[in-house]
Design a protein around this motif. Structure first.
Motif, PDB file in Angstrom:
ATOM      1  N   TYR A 152       0.807  -1.212   0.000  1.00  0.00           N
ATOM      2  CA  TYR A 152       0.000   0.000   0.000  1.00  0.00           C
ATOM      3  C   TYR A 152       0.845   1.270   0.000  1.00  0.00           C
ATOM      4  O   TYR A 152       0.354   2.349   0.226  1.00  0.00           O
ATOM      5  CB  TYR A 152      -1.012   0.005   1.164  1.00  0.00           C
ATOM      6  CG  TYR A 152      -0.429  -0.212   2.527  1.00  0.00           C
ATOM      7  CD1 TYR A 152      -0.007   0.844   3.303  1.00  0.00           C
ATOM      8  CD2 TYR A 152      -0.305  -1.496   3.035  1.00  0.00           C
ATOM      9  CE1 TYR A 152       0.516   0.647   4.558  1.00  0.00           C
ATOM     10  CE2 TYR A 152       0.217  -1.706   4.292  1.00  0.00           C
ATOM     11  CZ  TYR A 152       0.626  -0.634   5.046  1.00  0.00           C
ATOM     12  OH  TYR A 152       1.145  -0.845   6.290  1.00  0.00           O
ATOM     13  N   HIS A 153       2.129   1.132  -0.273  1.00  0.00           N
ATOM     14  CA  HIS A 153       2.985   2.284  -0.478  1.00  0.00           C
ATOM     15  C   HIS A 153       3.074   2.534  -1.971  1.00  0.00           C
ATOM     16  O   HIS A 153       3.266   1.611  -2.752  1.00  0.00           O
ATOM     17  CB  HIS A 153       4.408   2.037   0.058  1.00  0.00           C
ATOM     18  CG  HIS A 153       4.462   1.919   1.539  1.00  0.00           C
ATOM     19  ND1 HIS A 153       4.863   2.950   2.340  1.00  0.00           N
ATOM     20  CD2 HIS A 153       4.158   0.897   2.374  1.00  0.00           C
ATOM     21  CE1 HIS A 153       4.810   2.564   3.604  1.00  0.00           C
ATOM     22  NE2 HIS A 153       4.382   1.318   3.647  1.00  0.00           N
ATOM     23  N   ALA A 176      -7.600 -13.324   6.479  1.00  0.00           N
ATOM     24  CA  ALA A 176      -6.262 -13.580   7.014  1.00  0.00           C
ATOM     25  C   ALA A 176      -5.214 -12.644   6.420  1.00  0.00           C
ATOM     26  O   ALA A 176      -4.049 -12.687   6.816  1.00  0.00           O
ATOM     27  CB  ALA A 176      -5.869 -15.029   6.738  1.00  0.00           C
ATOM     28  N   GLY A 177      -5.603 -11.805   5.472  1.00  0.00           N
ATOM     29  CA  GLY A 177      -4.664 -10.850   4.883  1.00  0.00           C
ATOM     30  C   GLY A 177      -4.102 -11.290   3.551  1.00  0.00           C
ATOM     31  O   GLY A 177      -3.262 -10.597   2.979  1.00  0.00           O
ATOM     32  N   GLU A 179      -3.387   1.562   5.589  1.00  0.00           N
ATOM     33  CA  GLU A 179      -3.322   0.109   5.473  1.00  0.00           C
ATOM     34  C   GLU A 179      -4.686  -0.410   5.041  1.00  0.00           C
ATOM     35  O   GLU A 179      -5.709  -0.060   5.630  1.00  0.00           O
ATOM     36  CB  GLU A 179      -2.920  -0.505   6.812  1.00  0.00           C
ATOM     37  CG  GLU A 179      -2.713  -1.989   6.723  1.00  0.00           C
ATOM     38  CD  GLU A 179      -2.150  -2.552   8.007  1.00  0.00           C
ATOM     39  OE1 GLU A 179      -2.238  -3.764   8.182  1.00  0.00           O
ATOM     40  OE2 GLU A 179      -1.622  -1.783   8.827  1.00  0.00           O
ATOM     41  N   PRO A 180      -4.741  -1.225   4.004  1.00  0.00           N
ATOM     42  CA  PRO A 180      -6.038  -1.692   3.503  1.00  0.00           C
ATOM     43  C   PRO A 180      -6.688  -2.671   4.474  1.00  0.00           C
ATOM     44  O   PRO A 180      -6.033  -3.487   5.094  1.00  0.00           O
ATOM     45  CB  PRO A 180      -5.669  -2.391   2.188  1.00  0.00           C
ATOM     46  CG  PRO A 180      -4.266  -2.821   2.365  1.00  0.00           C
ATOM     47  CD  PRO A 180      -3.621  -1.774   3.245  1.00  0.00           C
ATOM     48  N   SER A 181      -7.980  -2.552   4.588  1.00  0.00           N
ATOM     49  CA  SER A 181      -8.746  -3.452   5.447  1.00  0.00           C
ATOM     50  C   SER A 181      -9.537  -4.410   4.564  1.00  0.00           C
ATOM     51  O   SER A 181     -10.213  -3.973   3.625  1.00  0.00           O
ATOM     52  CB  SER A 181      -9.700  -2.659   6.324  1.00  0.00           C
ATOM     53  OG  SER A 181     -10.575  -3.541   7.001  1.00  0.00           O
ATOM     54  N   PRO A 182      -9.482  -5.704   4.855  1.00  0.00           N
ATOM     55  CA  PRO A 182     -10.233  -6.667   4.054  1.00  0.00           C
ATOM     56  C   PRO A 182     -11.703  -6.771   4.445  1.00  0.00           C
ATOM     57  O   PRO A 182     -12.453  -7.526   3.836  1.00  0.00           O
ATOM     58  CB  PRO A 182      -9.506  -7.985   4.341  1.00  0.00           C
ATOM     59  CG  PRO A 182      -9.013  -7.825   5.735  1.00  0.00           C
ATOM     60  CD  PRO A 182      -8.640  -6.366   5.850  1.00  0.00           C
ATOM     61  N   GLY A 213      -4.394 -12.114  -0.540  1.00  0.00           N
ATOM     62  CA  GLY A 213      -5.179 -11.768  -1.715  1.00  0.00           C
ATOM     63  C   GLY A 213      -5.251 -10.295  -2.048  1.00  0.00           C
ATOM     64  O   GLY A 213      -5.982  -9.912  -2.958  1.00  0.00           O
ATOM     65  N   PHE A 214      -4.503  -9.449  -1.358  1.00  0.00           N
ATOM     66  CA  PHE A 214      -4.524  -8.020  -1.677  1.00  0.00           C
ATOM     67  C   PHE A 214      -3.714  -7.782  -2.934  1.00  0.00           C
ATOM     68  O   PHE A 214      -2.541  -8.109  -3.011  1.00  0.00           O
ATOM     69  CB  PHE A 214      -3.960  -7.197  -0.512  1.00  0.00           C
ATOM     70  CG  PHE A 214      -3.956  -5.729  -0.773  1.00  0.00           C
ATOM     71  CD1 PHE A 214      -5.147  -5.030  -0.860  1.00  0.00           C
ATOM     72  CD2 PHE A 214      -2.772  -5.048  -0.945  1.00  0.00           C
ATOM     73  CE1 PHE A 214      -5.147  -3.669  -1.105  1.00  0.00           C
ATOM     74  CE2 PHE A 214      -2.756  -3.692  -1.182  1.00  0.00           C
ATOM     75  CZ  PHE A 214      -3.946  -3.002  -1.269  1.00  0.00           C
ATOM     76  N   ARG A 215      -4.345  -7.216  -3.961  1.00  0.00           N
ATOM     77  CA  ARG A 215      -3.705  -6.987  -5.248  1.00  0.00           C
ATOM     78  C   ARG A 215      -3.179  -5.560  -5.395  1.00  0.00           C
ATOM     79  O   ARG A 215      -2.397  -5.258  -6.284  1.00  0.00           O
ATOM     80  CB  ARG A 215      -4.666  -7.296  -6.383  1.00  0.00           C
ATOM     81  CG  ARG A 215      -4.042  -7.199  -7.761  1.00  0.00           C
ATOM     82  CD  ARG A 215      -5.029  -7.363  -8.874  1.00  0.00           C
ATOM     83  NE  ARG A 215      -5.643  -8.659  -8.906  1.00  0.00           N
ATOM     84  CZ  ARG A 215      -5.242  -9.656  -9.686  1.00  0.00           C
ATOM     85  NH1 ARG A 215      -4.212  -9.498 -10.477  1.00  0.00           N
ATOM     86  NH2 ARG A 215      -5.870 -10.804  -9.667  1.00  0.00           N
ATOM     87  N   GLY A 216      -3.609  -4.677  -4.572  1.00  0.00           N
ATOM     88  CA  GLY A 216      -3.224  -3.272  -4.712  1.00  0.00           C
ATOM     89  C   GLY A 216      -4.476  -2.424  -4.851  1.00  0.00           C
ATOM     90  O   GLY A 216      -5.563  -2.836  -4.454  1.00  0.00           O
ATOM     91  N   TYR A 217      -4.315  -1.261  -5.443  1.00  0.00           N
ATOM     92  CA  TYR A 217      -5.427  -0.336  -5.594  1.00  0.00           C
ATOM     93  C   TYR A 217      -5.778  -0.188  -7.060  1.00  0.00           C
ATOM     94  O   TYR A 217      -4.898  -0.214  -7.925  1.00  0.00           O
ATOM     95  CB  TYR A 217      -5.067   1.025  -5.001  1.00  0.00           C
ATOM     96  CG  TYR A 217      -4.883   0.980  -3.502  1.00  0.00           C
ATOM     97  CD1 TYR A 217      -5.971   1.110  -2.661  1.00  0.00           C
ATOM     98  CD2 TYR A 217      -3.621   0.781  -2.938  1.00  0.00           C
ATOM     99  CE1 TYR A 217      -5.812   1.065  -1.286  1.00  0.00           C
ATOM    100  CE2 TYR A 217      -3.459   0.731  -1.570  1.00  0.00           C
ATOM    101  CZ  TYR A 217      -4.559   0.871  -0.754  1.00  0.00           C
ATOM    102  OH  TYR A 217      -4.404   0.811   0.607  1.00  0.00           O
ATOM    103  N   ASP A 218      -7.069  -0.004  -7.340  1.00  0.00           N
ATOM    104  CA  ASP A 218      -7.480   0.237  -8.720  1.00  0.00           C
ATOM    105  C   ASP A 218      -7.305   1.721  -9.040  1.00  0.00           C
ATOM    106  O   ASP A 218      -6.826   2.496  -8.208  1.00  0.00           O
ATOM    107  CB  ASP A 218      -8.914  -0.250  -8.970  1.00  0.00           C
ATOM    108  CG  ASP A 218      -9.959   0.500  -8.160  1.00  0.00           C
ATOM    109  OD1 ASP A 218      -9.625   1.512  -7.505  1.00  0.00           O
ATOM    110  OD2 ASP A 218     -11.124   0.068  -8.186  1.00  0.00           O
ATOM    111  N   GLU A 219      -7.709   2.114 -10.240  1.00  0.00           N
ATOM    112  CA  GLU A 219      -7.507   3.500 -10.677  1.00  0.00           C
ATOM    113  C   GLU A 219      -8.332   4.502  -9.863  1.00  0.00           C
ATOM    114  O   GLU A 219      -8.012   5.679  -9.824  1.00  0.00           O
ATOM    115  CB  GLU A 219      -7.827   3.655 -12.168  1.00  0.00           C
ATOM    116  CG  GLU A 219      -9.253   3.298 -12.561  1.00  0.00           C
ATOM    117  CD  GLU A 219      -9.472   1.810 -12.778  1.00  0.00           C
ATOM    118  OE1 GLU A 219     -10.647   1.415 -12.880  1.00  0.00           O
ATOM    119  OE2 GLU A 219      -8.508   1.039 -12.824  1.00  0.00           O
ATOM    120  N   ASN A 220      -9.370   4.030  -9.190  1.00  0.00           N
ATOM    121  CA  ASN A 220     -10.191   4.904  -8.344  1.00  0.00           C
ATOM    122  C   ASN A 220      -9.701   4.962  -6.906  1.00  0.00           C
ATOM    123  O   ASN A 220     -10.298   5.631  -6.076  1.00  0.00           O
ATOM    124  CB  ASN A 220     -11.650   4.438  -8.362  1.00  0.00           C
ATOM    125  CG  ASN A 220     -12.236   4.484  -9.756  1.00  0.00           C
ATOM    126  OD1 ASN A 220     -11.906   5.360 -10.543  1.00  0.00           O
ATOM    127  ND2 ASN A 220     -13.081   3.536 -10.064  1.00  0.00           N
TER     128      ASN A 220
END
Length: 158
Positions: free
Chosen positions: A12-13, A107-108, A31-34, A110-117
């Motif tokens: 997330y940086h 469990a944390g 920090e992204p929350s699932p 599967g986070f792929r990152g952020y989309d264009e929005n």
């Protein structure tokens, strides 16, 4: 690798190449929350299970091979019933794979990152895309969205 990236917070940086060729942190996001992704996936699980349990009791797949049905039903009726009964059987797979995906996201994983929005994407380890499966216009499109991780694995090893 993905888990370590997530734990260390590098996922997330936002980085940008600096003048010296090294990546430099431009700015940080929270920090992204699932939680949102997990709740959405659990809702899909519930709907899939409800759909499967209600429709499959009315239209069982086993009826396709019933001797009386085979002897008395017309050819178009057999085809239509086959299609509808198999359509009703798929949600049990949607339930299982989406539940596994929700548990991994909690469990944390599967986070792929952020989309264009700027919205967090939690689909790195997802195994299916239900909307693309149901709206597919070709068999290839169906296969590309069904059992995704196995298809990616097969592409890597062959």
């Amino acid at each position: 690798k993905d888990y370590i990236t997530f734990i260390e917070g590098r996922s997330y940086h936002i980085t940008q190449s600096g003048e010296n060729g090294k990546e430099e942190t431009q700015y940080e996001r929270t920090e992204p929350s699932p939680n949102t992704a997990v709740v959405q996936k659990l809702l899909v699980c519930g709907l899939s299970l409800l759909f499967h349990l209600t429709i499959c009791t009315t239209l069982p797949v086993e009826y396709n091979i019933d001797e009386h049905f085979q002897a008395t039903a017309s050819w178009p009726t057999k085809i239509i019933y086959l299609y509808i009964s198999l359509l009703a059987a798929r949600p049990k797979y949607y339930f299982a794979w989406t539940l596994a995906d929700a548990i991994n996201n909690a469990a944390g994983f599967g986070f792929r990152g952020y989309d264009e929005n700027g919205a967090a994407r939690w689909d790195l380890i997802s195994n299916l895309r239900i909307q693309q499966i149901e709206m597919s216009t070709s068999f290839k499109m169906f296969l590309d969205n069904w059992n995704i991780q196995t298809a990616l694995w097969l592409k890597r090893i062959f």
